[in-house]
Write a protein that holds these residues in place. Sequence first.
Motif, mmCIF file in Angstrom:
data_model
loop_
_atom_site.group_PDB
_atom_site.id
_atom_site.type_symbol
_atom_site.label_atom_id
_atom_site.label_comp_id
_atom_site.label_asym_id
_atom_site.label_seq_id
_atom_site.Cartn_x
_atom_site.Cartn_y
_atom_site.Cartn_z
ATOM 1 N N GLU A 35 0.877 -1.168 0.000
ATOM 2 C CA GLU A 35 0.000 0.000 0.000
ATOM 3 C C GLU A 35 0.916 1.220 0.000
ATOM 4 O OE1 GLU A 35 -3.776 1.545 2.707
ATOM 5 O OE2 GLU A 35 -2.685 -0.251 3.281
ATOM 6 N N MET A 36 0.644 2.199 -0.851
ATOM 7 C CA MET A 36 1.586 3.305 -1.006
ATOM 8 C C MET A 36 0.942 4.677 -0.951
ATOM 9 S SD MET A 36 3.966 1.690 -3.949
ATOM 10 C CE MET A 36 2.727 0.513 -4.437
ATOM 11 N N ALA A 37 1.715 5.642 -0.441
ATOM 12 C CA ALA A 37 1.385 7.058 -0.568
ATOM 13 C C ALA A 37 2.403 7.650 -1.534
ATOM 14 C CB ALA A 37 1.478 7.735 0.790
ATOM 15 N N PHE A 38 2.003 8.694 -2.265
ATOM 16 C CA PHE A 38 2.896 9.333 -3.238
ATOM 17 C C PHE A 38 3.022 10.822 -2.936
ATOM 18 C CE2 PHE A 38 1.432 5.591 -5.361
ATOM 19 C CZ PHE A 38 2.474 5.186 -6.186
ATOM 20 N N THR A 39 4.197 11.363 -3.263
ATOM 21 C CA THR A 39 4.309 12.819 -3.312
ATOM 22 C C THR A 39 4.485 13.238 -4.762
ATOM 23 O OG1 THR A 39 6.715 12.819 -3.049
ATOM 24 C CG2 THR A 39 5.389 12.955 -1.024
ATOM 25 N N TYR A 40 4.152 14.480 -5.036
ATOM 26 C CA TYR A 40 4.419 15.061 -6.365
ATOM 27 C C TYR A 40 4.953 16.464 -6.133
ATOM 28 C CZ TYR A 40 -0.097 17.248 -5.540
ATOM 29 O OH TYR A 40 -1.134 17.957 -4.981
ATOM 30 N N GLN A 41 5.767 16.926 -7.090
ATOM 31 C CA GLN A 41 6.540 18.143 -6.825
ATOM 32 C C GLN A 41 5.701 19.416 -6.801
ATOM 33 O OE1 GLN A 41 9.901 18.646 -9.419
ATOM 34 N NE2 GLN A 41 10.523 20.542 -8.421
ATOM 35 N N GLY A 42 4.622 19.441 -7.579
ATOM 36 C CA GLY A 42 3.800 20.658 -7.610
ATOM 37 C C GLY A 42 2.648 20.434 -8.567
ATOM 38 N N ASP A 43 1.800 21.470 -8.723
ATOM 39 C CA ASP A 43 0.574 21.320 -9.515
ATOM 40 C C ASP A 43 0.835 20.787 -10.921
ATOM 41 O OD1 ASP A 43 -0.807 22.127 -7.372
ATOM 42 O OD2 ASP A 43 -1.032 24.218 -8.042
ATOM 43 N N ALA A 44 1.947 21.224 -11.522
ATOM 44 C CA ALA A 44 2.228 20.799 -12.892
ATOM 45 C C ALA A 44 2.358 19.274 -12.977
ATOM 46 C CB ALA A 44 3.513 21.461 -13.378
ATOM 47 N N PHE A 45 2.802 18.641 -11.889
ATOM 48 C CA PHE A 45 3.000 17.180 -11.895
ATOM 49 C C PHE A 45 1.733 16.432 -11.459
ATOM 50 C CE2 PHE A 45 7.296 18.830 -11.625
ATOM 51 C CZ PHE A 45 7.991 18.013 -12.486
ATOM 52 N N ALA A 46 0.851 17.109 -10.707
ATOM 53 C CA ALA A 46 -0.336 16.441 -10.146
ATOM 54 C C ALA A 46 -1.155 15.776 -11.248
ATOM 55 C CB ALA A 46 -1.189 17.449 -9.384
ATOM 56 N N ARG A 47 -1.269 16.486 -12.369
ATOM 57 C CA ARG A 47 -2.081 16.016 -13.500
ATOM 58 C C ARG A 47 -1.613 14.635 -13.981
ATOM 59 N NH1 ARG A 47 -1.545 17.241 -18.883
ATOM 60 N NH2 ARG A 47 0.375 18.373 -18.385
ATOM 61 N N ARG A 48 -0.313 14.397 -13.936
ATOM 62 C CA ARG A 48 0.211 13.105 -14.408
ATOM 63 C C ARG A 48 0.256 12.058 -13.291
ATOM 64 N NH1 ARG A 48 1.646 13.585 -19.472
ATOM 65 N NH2 ARG A 48 2.580 15.519 -20.225
ATOM 66 N N LEU A 61 -2.023 11.310 -1.613
ATOM 67 C CA LEU A 61 -1.185 11.957 -2.614
ATOM 68 C C LEU A 61 -0.921 13.363 -2.099
ATOM 69 C CD1 LEU A 61 -0.155 11.508 -5.524
ATOM 70 C CD2 LEU A 61 -2.356 12.349 -6.333
ATOM 71 N N VAL A 62 0.337 13.674 -1.809
ATOM 72 C CA VAL A 62 0.639 14.924 -1.104
ATOM 73 C C VAL A 62 1.678 15.724 -1.902
ATOM 74 C CG1 VAL A 62 1.314 15.873 1.153
ATOM 75 C CG2 VAL A 62 0.462 13.534 1.011
ATOM 76 N N PRO A 63 1.456 17.041 -2.085
ATOM 77 C CA PRO A 63 2.477 17.837 -2.766
ATOM 78 C C PRO A 63 3.711 17.974 -1.882
ATOM 79 C CG PRO A 63 0.714 19.269 -1.957
ATOM 80 C CD PRO A 63 0.294 17.856 -1.670
ATOM 81 N N CYS A 64 4.890 17.962 -2.497
ATOM 82 C CA CYS A 64 6.111 18.123 -1.703
ATOM 83 C C CYS A 64 7.239 18.634 -2.598
ATOM 84 C CB CYS A 64 6.522 16.789 -1.079
ATOM 85 S SG CYS A 64 8.035 16.927 -0.107
ATOM 86 N N SER A 71 6.861 21.688 3.531
ATOM 87 C CA SER A 71 6.102 20.721 2.714
ATOM 88 C C SER A 71 6.566 19.296 3.010
ATOM 89 C CB SER A 71 6.173 21.062 1.217
ATOM 90 O OG SER A 71 7.382 20.649 0.641
ATOM 91 N N VAL A 72 7.844 19.138 3.363
ATOM 92 C CA VAL A 72 8.341 17.801 3.753
ATOM 93 C C VAL A 72 7.684 17.400 5.075
ATOM 94 C CG1 VAL A 72 10.381 16.459 4.412
ATOM 95 C CG2 VAL A 72 10.545 18.147 2.552
ATOM 96 N N ASP A 73 7.668 18.321 6.024
ATOM 97 C CA ASP A 73 7.055 18.015 7.323
ATOM 98 C C ASP A 73 5.575 17.655 7.169
ATOM 99 O OD1 ASP A 73 9.316 18.237 8.900
ATOM 100 O OD2 ASP A 73 9.083 20.401 9.174
ATOM 101 N N ASN A 74 4.914 18.368 6.254
ATOM 102 C CA ASN A 74 3.485 18.099 6.038
ATOM 103 C C ASN A 74 3.253 16.661 5.542
ATOM 104 O OD1 ASN A 74 0.647 18.609 5.575
ATOM 105 N ND2 ASN A 74 1.180 18.752 3.404
ATOM 106 N N VAL A 75 4.154 16.167 4.682
ATOM 107 C CA VAL A 75 4.012 14.789 4.181
ATOM 108 C C VAL A 75 4.019 13.815 5.362
ATOM 109 C CG1 VAL A 75 5.141 12.961 2.856
ATOM 110 C CG2 VAL A 75 5.130 15.309 1.976
ATOM 111 N N PHE A 76 4.979 14.000 6.267
ATOM 112 C CA PHE A 76 5.110 13.036 7.364
ATOM 113 C C PHE A 76 4.006 13.215 8.406
ATOM 114 C CE2 PHE A 76 8.974 12.584 5.063
ATOM 115 C CZ PHE A 76 9.114 11.204 5.064
ATOM 116 N N ALA A 77 3.507 14.455 8.552
ATOM 117 C CA ALA A 77 2.363 14.663 9.454
ATOM 118 C C ALA A 77 1.148 13.901 8.907
ATOM 119 C CB ALA A 77 2.060 16.151 9.569
#
Length: 264
Positions: A35-48, A61-64, A71-77
């Motif tokens: 089971e996985m969670a993903f990060t993406y770098q920003g809105d431009a990448f979210a679409r893909r 799916l969390v922006p980072c 933004s890194v801390d938010n992923v782990f929170a």
Amino acid sequence: MSKLMQGKRGLIMGVANDHSIAWSIAKALAEQGAEMAFTYQGDAFARRVKPLADSIGCDLLVPCDVEDIDSVDNVFAQLKEKWGTIDFLVHAIAFSDKSELRGRYADTSRDNFARTMQISCFSFTEIAKRAAELMPNGGSMLTLTYGGATSVMPNYNVMGVAKAALEASVRYLAMDFGDQGIRVNAISAGPVRTLAGAGVSDARLMFNFQQNNSPLKQTVTSKQLGGSALYLLSEMSGGVTGEVHFVDSGYNIVSMPRLEELKT
Ligand code: NAD
């Protein structure tokens, strides 16, 4: 037979699109029940990234952007809130100014040196520290490196220096976290046609050269990278930590192309 990653949860950082090495790894893990969670770098990448994550049933799916520590801390929170603990981490993140991935390493600028090191090397240390806090039962972490860390590759320049530091970080982190049952390894991948790969000048020439001159006479496939990552992230590699594992069709063992290649 039960699946290798059944009941395991983890974070995948570095999917930009379906060519990304991180995506090859995620697919192999998903096939084995992870089971996985993903990060993406920003809105431009979210679409893909969103449709890819959806396709394997991911609902976190969390922006980072690793240049922004909040933004890194938010992923782990968010991971802590949703799952409490994780079992694995994949860090497949690198960046350098394209204009310096050509010509001489000696011409690297101070700013791009620092930025390349921060994004491509130090981010793994910052992320590993946070991931370890969510691994009370042990775990496995994986980052991606390239042969340009240990020998000179044309145009790889400052990225080779950052990868050398990343490989050293793998060893130090393996020692730091070893007594918590957390393993830390890297895959040194042969060239793959990705966004990051295309940033290095003459990438196509390098790709063809390594294809023609590796022992296996092929470039690595997405399935091969996924399979090796699965090994390093699963209990199959329970005794392995601090390693840089080459998945490069054997190119790293070659000091000179086959003589018949030179005669043609
Ligand atoms: P890719 O372009 O698909 O992935 C690179 C990822 O880095 C992207 O998802 C991008 O969003 C992310 N990234 C860059 N800057 C970031 C930032 N500030 N914050 C958060 N994310 C950021 O390319 P890839 O080839 O799959 O690269 C993945 C890893 O594999 C990299 O570490 C790369 O150096 C390594 N690698 C690639 C090759 C190759 O030939 N493609 C070979 C060996 C190792």
